[in-house]
Design a protein around this motif. Structure first.
Motif, PDB file in Angstrom:
ATOM      1  N   LYS A   1       6.617 -29.471 -97.915  1.00  0.00           N
ATOM      2  CA  LYS A   1       5.199 -30.727 -98.028  1.00  0.00           C
ATOM      3  C   LYS A   1       5.880 -31.883 -97.849  1.00  0.00           C
ATOM      4  O   LYS A   1       5.824 -32.244 -96.778  1.00  0.00           O
ATOM      5  CB  LYS A   1       5.213 -30.385 -99.609  1.00  0.00           C
ATOM      6  CG  LYS A   1       3.748 -32.069 -99.890  1.00  0.00           C
ATOM      7  CD  LYS A   1       3.073 -31.595-101.086  1.00  0.00           C
ATOM      8  CE  LYS A   1       2.441 -32.749-101.734  1.00  0.00           C
ATOM      9  NZ  LYS A   1       2.082 -32.532-103.146  1.00  0.00           N
ATOM     10  N   TYR A   2       7.048 -31.947 -98.717  1.00  0.00           N
ATOM     11  CA  TYR A   2       7.982 -33.298 -98.264  1.00  0.00           C
ATOM     12  C   TYR A   2       8.977 -33.285 -97.015  1.00  0.00           C
ATOM     13  O   TYR A   2       8.989 -34.356 -96.664  1.00  0.00           O
ATOM     14  CB  TYR A   2       8.222 -33.840 -99.703  1.00  0.00           C
ATOM     15  CG  TYR A   2       7.792 -34.028-100.672  1.00  0.00           C
ATOM     16  CD1 TYR A   2       7.122 -35.285-101.202  1.00  0.00           C
ATOM     17  CD2 TYR A   2       7.639 -33.906-102.013  1.00  0.00           C
ATOM     18  CE1 TYR A   2       6.276 -36.395-102.037  1.00  0.00           C
ATOM     19  CE2 TYR A   2       6.562 -32.812-102.764  1.00  0.00           C
ATOM     20  CZ  TYR A   2       5.798 -35.065-102.499  1.00  0.00           C
ATOM     21  OH  TYR A   2       4.654 -34.651-103.867  1.00  0.00           O
TER      22      TYR A   2
ATOM     23  N   LYS B   1       7.830 -32.708 -94.586  1.00  0.00           N
ATOM     24  CA  LYS B   1       6.553 -33.192 -93.442  1.00  0.00           C
ATOM     25  C   LYS B   1       6.372 -34.443 -93.704  1.00  0.00           C
ATOM     26  O   LYS B   1       5.816 -35.257 -92.926  1.00  0.00           O
ATOM     27  CB  LYS B   1       5.411 -31.946 -93.621  1.00  0.00           C
ATOM     28  CG  LYS B   1       5.543 -30.957 -93.078  1.00  0.00           C
ATOM     29  CD  LYS B   1       4.424 -29.836 -93.173  1.00  0.00           C
ATOM     30  CE  LYS B   1       4.264 -28.685 -93.048  1.00  0.00           C
ATOM     31  NZ  LYS B   1       3.546 -27.992 -92.505  1.00  0.00           N
TER      32      LYS B   1
ATOM     33  N   GLU C   1       7.822 -34.385-107.466  1.00  0.00           N
ATOM     34  CA  GLU C   1       7.006 -35.217-106.899  1.00  0.00           C
ATOM     35  C   GLU C   1       6.830 -36.703-107.293  1.00  0.00           C
ATOM     36  O   GLU C   1       6.607 -37.296-106.186  1.00  0.00           O
ATOM     37  CB  GLU C   1       5.606 -34.633-107.206  1.00  0.00           C
ATOM     38  CG  GLU C   1       5.786 -33.124-106.374  1.00  0.00           C
ATOM     39  CD  GLU C   1       4.296 -32.807-106.599  1.00  0.00           C
ATOM     40  OE1 GLU C   1       3.686 -33.077-105.002  1.00  0.00           O
ATOM     41  OE2 GLU C   1       3.672 -31.433-106.643  1.00  0.00           O
TER      42      GLU C   1
ATOM     43  N   LYS D   1       7.186 -24.053-101.392  1.00  0.00           N
ATOM     44  CA  LYS D   1       6.377 -25.147-100.711  1.00  0.00           C
ATOM     45  C   LYS D   1       6.502 -26.635-100.724  1.00  0.00           C
ATOM     46  O   LYS D   1       6.138 -27.245-100.173  1.00  0.00           O
ATOM     47  CB  LYS D   1       4.855 -24.556-101.063  1.00  0.00           C
ATOM     48  CG  LYS D   1       4.231 -24.429-102.133  1.00  0.00           C
ATOM     49  CD  LYS D   1       3.640 -23.453-102.372  1.00  0.00           C
ATOM     50  CE  LYS D   1       3.201 -23.119-104.570  1.00  0.00           C
ATOM     51  NZ  LYS D   1       1.824 -22.385-104.558  1.00  0.00           N
TER      52      LYS D   1
END
Length: 289
Positions: free
Chosen positions: A102-103, A105, A71, A98
């Motif tokens: 997330k990344y 997207k 992240e 997940k």
């Protein structure tokens, strides 16, 4: 073709080295500079910032410790604003599915392709370029990077983004449970006076034969727990396995047991031991009887 590699720890260093030995144009970044500098002798170009390392790059590989480290890189504004449009980020770290989704997207919104491509095979596989590479993402994007992935191991596209991470968690169930089984088998042999090395040889070609028996079993016999794959890392994986299973309302009782054993090792100061140290945990259980 310009390539970047971010994260040169126990796994990332030999993976980057294998790319360099194919005479590829490789820029490198690692938070701890001294872990990346030795790659210069193989032709690597070490950069001092995320912005520098990804600028004008076609393919960006990341091999980082955990969710938080991923992240900090993939969500970093310097990283995001310097990525070349329509370039591809391939995250080879082991993280929660997940987080990969997330990344995937986020990068898509910035016109950046993304693959999650965690690996299995440990430092030996990284050095030999024989890693199992489980890839999640689009077929066309995968096709564009498959030749690079083949330098590091044996890639397989298993599904959409996040599928690579699901496959890696499933892999870690098998690895963790098998290490535990080998530890119990070696312990039983030792308690009964059976030579562990001869036991391993006797199983050659049978159903119980395999890399974990040979590699981890021999470490247990030698009591050599210098890290190839760390206890702390496997505990992280087991925690992610159970969280993922919970997301799908699924019970994994054997994984729960293995997770508790790795947690006990960490709680007792064995975080940096090799994950074959499950042998130690079985030893501790027997001492407490």
């Amino acid at each position: 073709m310009k390539i970047s590699f971010i994260g040169t720890g126990l796994m990332g260093f030999p993976m980057a080295k294998n790319l360099l030995q194919k005479k590829l144009n490789l820029k490198i970044f690692n938070r701890t500079l001294k872990k990346a500098k030795p790659l210069e002798e193989f032709g690597g170009e070490v950069k001092l910032s995320l912005g520098e390392v990804v600028k004008d790059t076609d393919f960006v590989f990341t091999m980082l410790t955990d969710d938080a480290a991923v992240e900090k890189v993939l969500g970093n504004s310097e990283f995001l604003k310097n990525l070349k449009p329509y370039s591809t980020v391939i995250d080879m770290s082991s993280i929660k599915p997940k987080i990969a989704i997330k990344y995937g997207k986020l990068l898509k919104k910035n016109n950046i392709n993304f693959l999650d491509a965690p690996v299995s095979g440990g430092t030996i596989g990284a050095e030999e370029g024989s890693l199992a590479i489980m890839v999640g993402g689009d077929q066309k994007v995968y096709n564009s990077v498959i030749d690079l992935l083949k330098i590091m191991g044996n890639p397989t596209l298993v599904g959409k983004i996040g599928s690579g991470q699901i496959s890696k968690l499933a892999n870690q169930i098998i690895v963790g449970v098998t290490i535990g089984a080998v530890a119990e088998a070696i312990t039983l042999c030792e308690k009964a006076g059976v030579d562990g090395n001869k036991f391993i040889k006797a199983l050659s070609g049978g159903f119980a034969d395999g890399k974990i028996l040979h590699n981890h079993g021999k470490r247990m016999i030698k009591k050599d727990f210098s890290p190839k794959g760390k206890v702390s890392t496997h505990l992280k994986d087991m925690n992610n396995i159970l969280e993922c299973a919970n997301d799908f309302n699924t019970q994994l009782p054997i994984s729960n047991l293995i997770q508790s054993m790795f947690k006990s090792l960490v709680d007792n100061g064995n975080s940096d031991d090799d994950h074959s140290a499950l042998y130690k945990e079985i030893e501790n259980i027997n001492k407490s009887k």
